[in-house]
Design an enzyme around this catalytic site. Structure first.
Site, PDB file in Angstrom:
ATOM      1  N   TYR A  87     -15.865  38.722 143.711  1.00  0.00           N
ATOM      2  CA  TYR A  87     -15.350  37.743 143.327  1.00  0.00           C
ATOM      3  C   TYR A  87     -16.323  36.554 142.513  1.00  0.00           C
ATOM      4  CZ  TYR A  87     -11.484  38.497 146.497  1.00  0.00           C
ATOM      5  OH  TYR A  87     -10.486  39.434 146.977  1.00  0.00           O
TER       6      TYR A  87
ATOM      7  N   ASP B 280      -4.288  44.026 143.068  1.00  0.00           N
ATOM      8  CA  ASP B 280      -5.392  43.255 143.481  1.00  0.00           C
ATOM      9  C   ASP B 280      -6.468  43.302 142.401  1.00  0.00           C
ATOM     10  OD1 ASP B 280      -6.562  41.661 146.097  1.00  0.00           O
ATOM     11  OD2 ASP B 280      -8.117  42.832 145.471  1.00  0.00           O
TER      12      ASP B 280
ATOM     13  N   HIS C 138       1.025  43.007 150.095  1.00  0.00           N
ATOM     14  CA  HIS C 138      -0.121  43.129 148.870  1.00  0.00           C
ATOM     15  C   HIS C 138      -0.754  44.732 148.903  1.00  0.00           C
ATOM     16  CE1 HIS C 138      -3.246  41.629 146.737  1.00  0.00           C
ATOM     17  NE2 HIS C 138      -4.234  41.878 147.513  1.00  0.00           N
TER      18      HIS C 138
END
Length: 379
Positions: free
Chosen positions: A303, A179, A354
């Site tokens: 982000y 990630d 994930h």
């Protein structure tokens, strides 16, 4: 500037936990979804069960005790207090290893794998595979300080990790991540020797422009399309307006829990029920850490800061990669080798998604050991 490292245990006041329970008891619930699956998001009945448990049965103090057993400390680097866990191996030739989490993760992802990595002898493994394990919290996550200005990119964070490891006495080390931990570990691999000796990833970003030559690669591109069409709403919102979504997540513990719970359902390899893989306690450990540190907004800003402009680095040091089958991105050995010609380890794990270290700590540990075995030497 000082190189001081200061103990910084997790010790949230009872008043914060009482406030949390009070907020949970006063939840204003939405009406039930109009479908019988997760296609509109986390179902009402599932959320009510999780929140009832959080309010009435969950024990944060047990989670704090586990964290505090791993020498939680803080040091100031590049104007920011960096918080980290540190598990020194009893083995004299252990290799220093930095593990980097992502969103919506935390140091909790590595709590089961860290002891296996640090002391393989105590867990039936080969002591020659031992690591000194360092697990920092990203800027704006956990107890690491929240940046008050822009600029904390993966590149800047990676350089902070190099300095952190140096202060701990590790002038050379290896690094692992998925990630956002992938982005930072990619930067560490780009920094390379002499500080960074090798890297291992459990995520490999796939792009729509990549060419598929077999069924595996076609499936990977389909998975990417499915993600963009059905699962990327959180990413768009946090890239465009982290402050706006942050008001709701920072004010409502149920809103925060739902935001994360949906990701556990979508991104883990659970076979139908996310709570059959990650227990409610494990999920709530992570959610409660975000709540008590009020980091829903600051963590989302990564982000906005980096999603649109971060670029992968070329890496000259050895690279290892493990594909966990239910990750957001699937891939192929061919694609990984094209991007990373120094690939020395590639494997496809039988299970996992994930949150690889969290979901499958034993398998994750074996993959990290195997990857760095190719380049291991006392550092």
């Amino acid at each position: 500037m000082t190189d001081a490292i200061t103990p910084h245990p997790f010790a949230f006041p009872d008043a914060a936990l009482e406030d949390l329970r009070d907020r949970l008891s006063r939840t204003r619930w939405p009406d039930r979804e109009t479908v019988d699956d997760w296609s509109q998001g986390a179902p009402l009945a599932r959320m009510q069960g999780l929140i009832d448990y959080w309010r009435d049965a969950y024990d944060w103090h047990a989670a704090e005790a586990r964290l505090n057993a791993l020498d939680p400390s803080t040091t100031r680097i590049d104007g920011l207090d960096i918080h980290f866990l540190h598990l020194r191996s009893p083995e004299p030739d252990a290799v220093p290893l930095v593990l980097t989490h992502g969103w919506p993760g935390s140091v909790f992802e590595f709590m089961q794998a860290a002891p296996l990595l640090a002391d393989p002898r105590a867990h039936g493994g080969d002591p020659r595979d031992a690591f000194h394990v360092v697990i920092p919290s990203l800027p704006g996550f956990g107890l690491t300080e929240k940046p008050t200005e822009t600029g904390w990119t993966p590149e800047r964070t990676a350089h902070a990790w190099v300095e952190l490891m140096r202060r701990l006495g590790y002038d050379r080390f290896v690094a692992q991540g998925g990630d956002w931990g992938y982005a930072i570990t990619n930067e560490l691999g780009g920094i390379g020797a002499p500080a960074v000796q090798a890297v291992h990833f459990n995520m490999f970003p796939v792009f729509e422009t990549m060419e598929a030559v077999d069924a595996q690669e076609e499936r990977a591109l389909k998975r990417l399309r499915d993600f963009k069409e059905n699962e990327s709403g959180y990413q768009i919102e946090q890239t465009q307006s982290p402050q706006t979504i942050g008001y709701g997540l920072n004010d409502s513990p149920v809103g925060l829990a739902a935001w994360f719970y949906e990701k556990y359902e979508q991104w883990t390899d659970h076979g139908g029920d996310p709570e059959s893989l990650l227990s409610r306690d494990e999920m709530l450990d992570n959610i409660t850490l975000y709540w008590l540190t009020a980091t829903a907004t600051s963590s989302a800003r990564i982000y906005w800061q980096s999603m649109a402009n971060w670029q992968e680095r070329e890496i000259e040091v050895p690279v290892g990669f493990t594909l966990f089958p239910r990750d957001i991105h699937e891939t192929s050995e061919r694609w990984v080798k094209e991007r990373y010609p120094t690939l020395v380890h590639y494997n496809e794990a039988p299970k996992g998604g994930h949150f690889a270290a969290w979901e499958q700590p034993e398998s994750f540990t074996e993959e990290v050991r195997a990857s760095f075995r190719h380049t291991r030497q006392p550092l």
